[in-house]
Scaffold this motif. Structure first.
Motif, PDB file in Angstrom:
ATOM      1  N   GLY A   1       2.452  -6.837   5.051  1.00 53.65           N
ATOM      2  CA  GLY A   1       1.878  -6.299   6.274  1.00 53.65           C
ATOM      3  C   GLY A   1       0.844  -7.217   6.883  1.00 53.65           C
ATOM      4  O   GLY A   1       0.412  -8.184   6.253  1.00 53.65           O
ATOM      5  N   TRP A   2       0.488  -6.897   8.101  1.00 55.18           N
ATOM      6  CA  TRP A   2      -0.593  -7.589   8.804  1.00 55.18           C
ATOM      7  C   TRP A   2      -1.706  -6.593   9.094  1.00 55.18           C
ATOM      8  O   TRP A   2      -1.451  -5.464   9.520  1.00 55.18           O
ATOM      9  N   PHE A   3      -2.926  -7.035   8.891  1.00 57.76           N
ATOM     10  CA  PHE A   3      -4.107  -6.258   9.207  1.00 57.76           C
ATOM     11  C   PHE A   3      -5.012  -7.111  10.088  1.00 57.76           C
ATOM     12  O   PHE A   3      -4.857  -8.324  10.155  1.00 57.76           O
ATOM     13  N   ARG A   4      -5.954  -6.459  10.742  1.00 58.56           N
ATOM     14  CA  ARG A   4      -6.938  -7.213  11.508  1.00 58.56           C
ATOM     15  C   ARG A   4      -8.296  -6.534  11.399  1.00 58.56           C
ATOM     16  O   ARG A   4      -8.388  -5.330  11.146  1.00 58.56           O
ATOM     17  N   GLN A   5      -9.316  -7.339  11.581  1.00 59.90           N
ATOM     18  CA  GLN A   5     -10.678  -6.806  11.475  1.00 59.90           C
ATOM     19  C   GLN A   5     -11.618  -7.593  12.371  1.00 59.90           C
ATOM     20  O   GLN A   5     -11.532  -8.818  12.446  1.00 59.90           O
ATOM     21  N   THR A   6     -12.499  -6.870  13.034  1.00 61.35           N
ATOM     22  CA  THR A   6     -13.571  -7.477  13.817  1.00 61.35           C
ATOM     23  C   THR A   6     -14.893  -7.081  13.175  1.00 61.35           C
ATOM     24  O   THR A   6     -14.980  -6.040  12.512  1.00 61.35           O
ATOM     25  N   PRO A   7     -15.934  -7.884  13.367  1.00 62.53           N
ATOM     26  CA  PRO A   7     -17.231  -7.584  12.751  1.00 62.53           C
ATOM     27  C   PRO A   7     -17.720  -6.182  13.109  1.00 62.53           C
ATOM     28  O   PRO A   7     -17.680  -5.773  14.277  1.00 62.53           O
ATOM     29  N   GLY A   8     -18.150  -5.445  12.108  1.00 65.75           N
ATOM     30  CA  GLY A   8     -18.690  -4.119  12.338  1.00 65.75           C
ATOM     31  C   GLY A   8     -17.655  -3.015  12.441  1.00 65.75           C
ATOM     32  O   GLY A   8     -17.999  -1.852  12.596  1.00 65.75           O
ATOM     33  N   LYS A   9     -16.385  -3.393  12.346  1.00 65.12           N
ATOM     34  CA  LYS A   9     -15.326  -2.383  12.440  1.00 65.12           C
ATOM     35  C   LYS A   9     -14.512  -2.353  11.155  1.00 65.12           C
ATOM     36  O   LYS A   9     -14.465  -3.323  10.406  1.00 65.12           O
TER      37      LYS A   9
ATOM     38  N   ARG B   1     -11.168  -2.377   8.845  1.00 63.18           N
ATOM     39  CA  ARG B   1      -9.899  -3.098   8.909  1.00 63.18           C
ATOM     40  C   ARG B   1      -8.803  -2.168   9.417  1.00 63.18           C
ATOM     41  O   ARG B   1      -8.718  -1.009   9.010  1.00 63.18           O
ATOM     42  N   GLU B   2      -7.962  -2.712  10.288  1.00 58.85           N
ATOM     43  CA  GLU B   2      -6.904  -1.907  10.916  1.00 58.85           C
ATOM     44  C   GLU B   2      -5.537  -2.453  10.530  1.00 58.85           C
ATOM     45  O   GLU B   2      -5.300  -3.660  10.614  1.00 58.85           O
ATOM     46  N   GLY B   3      -4.664  -1.561  10.121  1.00 51.99           N
ATOM     47  CA  GLY B   3      -3.292  -1.966   9.854  1.00 51.99           C
ATOM     48  C   GLY B   3      -2.570  -2.213  11.163  1.00 51.99           C
ATOM     49  O   GLY B   3      -2.602  -1.373  12.050  1.00 51.99           O
ATOM     50  N   VAL B   4      -1.936  -3.357  11.293  1.00 51.30           N
ATOM     51  CA  VAL B   4      -1.259  -3.726  12.532  1.00 51.30           C
ATOM     52  C   VAL B   4       0.245  -3.463  12.431  1.00 51.30           C
ATOM     53  O   VAL B   4       0.829  -2.820  13.309  1.00 51.30           O
ATOM     54  N   ALA B   5       0.856  -3.957  11.393  1.00 52.71           N
ATOM     55  CA  ALA B   5       2.303  -3.789  11.232  1.00 52.71           C
ATOM     56  C   ALA B   5       2.676  -4.004   9.771  1.00 52.71           C
ATOM     57  O   ALA B   5       1.982  -4.717   9.046  1.00 52.71           O
ATOM     58  N   HIS B   6       3.793  -3.367   9.379  1.00 48.57           N
ATOM     59  CA  HIS B   6       4.249  -3.452   7.994  1.00 48.57           C
ATOM     60  C   HIS B   6       5.757  -3.630   7.972  1.00 48.57           C
ATOM     61  O   HIS B   6       6.462  -3.157   8.875  1.00 48.57           O
ATOM     62  N   ILE B   7       6.225  -4.278   6.915  1.00 46.02           N
ATOM     63  CA  ILE B   7       7.667  -4.418   6.738  1.00 46.02           C
ATOM     64  C   ILE B   7       8.012  -4.185   5.279  1.00 46.02           C
ATOM     65  O   ILE B   7       7.332  -4.694   4.377  1.00 46.02           O
ATOM     66  N   ASP B   8       9.045  -3.388   5.033  1.00 46.97           N
ATOM     67  CA  ASP B   8       9.471  -3.077   3.684  1.00 46.97           C
ATOM     68  C   ASP B   8      10.654  -3.959   3.274  1.00 46.97           C
ATOM     69  O   ASP B   8      11.208  -4.698   4.103  1.00 46.97           O
ATOM     70  N   SER B   9      11.052  -3.829   2.021  1.00 44.59           N
ATOM     71  CA  SER B   9      12.094  -4.708   1.492  1.00 44.59           C
ATOM     72  C   SER B   9      13.441  -4.492   2.169  1.00 44.59           C
ATOM     73  O   SER B   9      14.277  -5.402   2.192  1.00 44.59           O
TER      74      SER B   9
ATOM     75  N   THR C   1      -8.525  -9.547  19.881  1.00 41.99           N
ATOM     76  CA  THR C   1      -9.353 -10.547  19.200  1.00 41.99           C
ATOM     77  C   THR C   1      -9.831 -10.016  17.861  1.00 41.99           C
ATOM     78  O   THR C   1     -10.415  -8.936  17.782  1.00 41.99           O
ATOM     79  N   ALA C   2      -9.544 -10.753  16.799  1.00 38.25           N
ATOM     80  CA  ALA C   2      -9.895 -10.308  15.444  1.00 38.25           C
ATOM     81  C   ALA C   2      -9.502 -11.388  14.446  1.00 38.25           C
ATOM     82  O   ALA C   2      -8.792 -12.340  14.793  1.00 38.25           O
ATOM     83  N   MET C   3      -9.946 -11.198  13.210  1.00 41.56           N
ATOM     84  CA  MET C   3      -9.412 -11.978  12.098  1.00 41.56           C
ATOM     85  C   MET C   3      -8.180 -11.231  11.607  1.00 41.56           C
ATOM     86  O   MET C   3      -8.248 -10.024  11.345  1.00 41.56           O
ATOM     87  N   TYR C   4      -7.085 -11.929  11.508  1.00 40.11           N
ATOM     88  CA  TYR C   4      -5.829 -11.320  11.078  1.00 40.11           C
ATOM     89  C   TYR C   4      -5.527 -11.725   9.630  1.00 40.11           C
ATOM     90  O   TYR C   4      -5.594 -12.907   9.295  1.00 40.11           O
ATOM     91  N   TYR C   5      -5.185 -10.713   8.827  1.00 40.69           N
ATOM     92  CA  TYR C   5      -4.908 -10.934   7.418  1.00 40.69           C
ATOM     93  C   TYR C   5      -3.484 -10.515   7.079  1.00 40.69           C
ATOM     94  O   TYR C   5      -2.997  -9.476   7.541  1.00 40.69           O
ATOM     95  N   CYS C   6      -2.883 -11.300   6.235  1.00 39.49           N
ATOM     96  CA  CYS C   6      -1.583 -10.985   5.674  1.00 39.49           C
ATOM     97  C   CYS C   6      -1.814 -10.296   4.327  1.00 39.49           C
ATOM     98  O   CYS C   6      -2.745 -10.655   3.596  1.00 39.49           O
ATOM     99  N   ALA C   7      -0.995  -9.303   4.007  1.00 44.06           N
ATOM    100  CA  ALA C   7      -1.123  -8.596   2.738  1.00 44.06           C
ATOM    101  C   ALA C   7       0.252  -8.357   2.144  1.00 44.06           C
ATOM    102  O   ALA C   7       1.252  -8.292   2.873  1.00 44.06           O
TER     103      ALA C   7
END
Length: 119
Positions: free
Chosen positions: A32-40, A42-50, A87-93
């Motif tokens: 999945g992808w998540f994103r986070q901005t300072p003071g907020k 973390r928000e899940g953006v999108a997910h993909i299953d097997s 606008t955010a830092m985007y994280y892969c999980a």
């Protein structure tokens, strides 16, 4: 252990596009992808299953597309019609166990890639 390395972030004007990539070093069942901005939170953006099924947040539906190249073990996030609020830092999980995927309890995280959208 799974290592995740994101790339593709950058600065773009509103209305533009970016594609994020996340290369995984080991077996993953869901990602999945998540994103986070300072003071907020973390928000899940999108997910993909097997099985290839995907879900995405309402805020990005119709604009962002998550996909995975199984052969390359690489996750993508195509982001179109970008807005300043993206606008955010985007994280892969990722996770490798079914119960974690069911609960979206990812246990592997990348270092993040910054996306900045200017108006």
């Amino acid at each position: 252990q799974v290592q995740l390395v994101e790339s593709g972030g950058g600065s773009v004007q509103a209305g533009g596009s970016l594609r994020l990539s996340c290369s995984a070093s080991g077996y993953t069942l869901c990602m999945g992808w998540f994103r986070q901005t300072p003071g907020k939170e973390r928000e899940g953006v999108a997910h993909i299953d097997s099985d290839g099924s995907t879900t995405s947040a309402d805020s990005v539906k119709g604009r962002f597309t998550i996909s995975k190249d199984v052969a390359k073990n690489t996750l993508y996030l195509q982001m179109n019609s970008l807005k300043p609020e993206d606008t955010a830092m985007y994280y892969c999980a990722a996770a490798e166990m079914a119960w974690r995927c069911r609960l979206r309890r990812y246990n592997y995280w990348g270092q993040g890639t910054q996306v900045t959208v200017s108006s």
